[in-house]
Enzyme design. Structure first.
Site, mmCIF file in Angstrom:
data_model
loop_
_atom_site.group_PDB
_atom_site.id
_atom_site.type_symbol
_atom_site.label_atom_id
_atom_site.label_comp_id
_atom_site.label_asym_id
_atom_site.label_seq_id
_atom_site.Cartn_x
_atom_site.Cartn_y
_atom_site.Cartn_z
ATOM 1 N N GLY A 30 -65.840 8.035 34.276
ATOM 2 C CA GLY A 30 -65.607 6.970 35.236
ATOM 3 C C GLY A 30 -66.527 5.789 34.999
ATOM 4 O O GLY A 30 -67.037 5.590 33.903
ATOM 5 N N HIS A 33 -65.344 0.419 32.181
ATOM 6 C CA HIS A 33 -65.685 -0.942 31.761
ATOM 7 C C HIS A 33 -64.811 -1.334 30.565
ATOM 8 O O HIS A 33 -63.909 -0.564 30.166
ATOM 9 C CB HIS A 33 -67.173 -1.063 31.439
ATOM 10 C CG HIS A 33 -67.679 -0.046 30.441
ATOM 11 N ND1 HIS A 33 -67.268 -0.014 29.127
ATOM 12 C CD2 HIS A 33 -68.576 0.969 30.579
ATOM 13 C CE1 HIS A 33 -67.878 0.957 28.488
ATOM 14 N NE2 HIS A 33 -68.671 1.590 29.347
ATOM 15 N N GLY A 35 -65.280 -1.377 27.488
ATOM 16 C CA GLY A 35 -65.308 -0.439 26.369
ATOM 17 C C GLY A 35 -64.249 0.638 26.530
ATOM 18 O O GLY A 35 -63.489 0.936 25.595
ATOM 19 N N HIS A 36 -64.176 1.226 27.725
ATOM 20 C CA HIS A 36 -63.138 2.225 27.991
ATOM 21 C C HIS A 36 -61.744 1.615 27.852
ATOM 22 O O HIS A 36 -60.828 2.223 27.284
ATOM 23 C CB HIS A 36 -63.276 2.784 29.414
ATOM 24 C CG HIS A 36 -64.571 3.482 29.686
ATOM 25 N ND1 HIS A 36 -65.481 3.008 30.596
ATOM 26 C CD2 HIS A 36 -65.102 4.612 29.175
ATOM 27 C CE1 HIS A 36 -66.511 3.827 30.655
ATOM 28 N NE2 HIS A 36 -66.318 4.806 29.794
ATOM 29 N N GLY A 146 -65.644 5.854 21.693
ATOM 30 C CA GLY A 146 -66.365 4.686 21.211
ATOM 31 C C GLY A 146 -67.549 5.083 20.341
ATOM 32 O O GLY A 146 -68.090 6.186 20.474
#
Length: 276
Positions: A30, A33, A35-36, A146
């Protein structure tokens, strides 16, 4: 976007869709951001049925207070994921993931006692255990991670080999902030003063990275970087190292290497790596 909180509803959603689609999984804790969201975008580009799990995994935290302080904002997470085109979000309670109680399995024997594994005992065992559980649940064709947590990526690939899983791990470049550091959910906890320290530390880290890329002596640059961080009040520096990205051995050669950094601003852990 389908939101599931139990296995029955998740399997119902996955069942018919799996026949016609590749399943792409993005495991998260959770605090979503950019990146996700870039991982969601990559999954969608591969024409995958894109699934995101949100589970703050207690077994990968070395301190309970760190687990308790981890950012939580489910409504905002769901808004961002729906806007990004995510197909399924799975938000299970702890008893679904650990029906017989919390556990960890130590399946990876290589790449031990270096970088984060040296400073966070059992952390990666907690990560690989929960990722394996989610792989068993989703049986994804692809899983997206990532490169910010590069050692984690290495451990997950090793876990996949250990169990001879068919899931293909897709490594995705870090999304960086305006200071050049990889985005992290933990940074949502930074207060105003800590943000100023983070910004200055980012400049020091990026300057060291630049000097190493230019061919300056690695030991000299990292020593100088350590001093500068200390001078700015950062005392808890865990590592500033250049390592080969394949063997994870320390290296004096920038080819196929990364600059790995980890330090703390008060109790907030900052980790990153930069491909040389």
């Amino acid at each position: 976007m389908i939101i599931s909180r139990d296995l029955k509803s998740l399997n119902k959603s996955l069942g018919s869709a799996r026949i016609k689609n590749f399943v792409g999984l993005i495991p998260t804790m959770g605090a979503i951001h950019s990146g996700h969201l870039s991982l969601v975008k990559t999954s969608k580009a591969k024409k995958c049925l894109t699934c995101v799990s949100i589970f703050i995994n207690p077994t990968q935290f070395n301190q309970n207070k760190d687990f308790e302080k981890y950012p939580r904002n489910e409504n905002e997470d769901l808004r961002l994921l729906e806007e990004s085109g995510c197909d399924i979000v799975f938000i299970p309670p702890e008893n679904i993931i650990y029906p017989s109680g919390k556990r960890i399995a130590k399946t990876v024997k290589n790449f031990r006692d270096i970088l984060c594994d040296k400073f966070r005992p059992n952390h990666f065992d907690g990560v690989t255990t929960v990722v394996k559980i989610f792989f068993d649940i989703f049986k994804p064709h692809y899983a997206f991670f990532g490169e910010k947590d590069y050692q984690q990526l290495i451990f997950i690939n090793e876990m996949v080999k250990f169990f001879n899983l068919k899931t293909k791990i897709i490594s995705c470049e870090s999304i960086r902030d305006k200071y050049g550091m990889s985005l992290s959910s933990r940074y949502q906890r930074l207060n105003k003063k800590q943000k100023i320290i983070f910004q200055e530390a980012s400049k020091i880290i990026l300057d060291a990275f630049s000097k190493i890329r230019q061919g300056q002596q690695i030991k000299k640059v990292t020593k100088e970087c350590n001093y500068k961080l200390n001078d700015y009040g950062i005392r808890k520096i865990e590592y500033l190292e250049v390592r080969n990205e394949n063997t994870m051995q320390t290296s004096e050669d920038v080819k196929n290497s990364r600059f790995f950094v980890a330090f703390l601003i008060d109790d907030i852990r900052i980790i990153d790596n930069f491909k040389l």
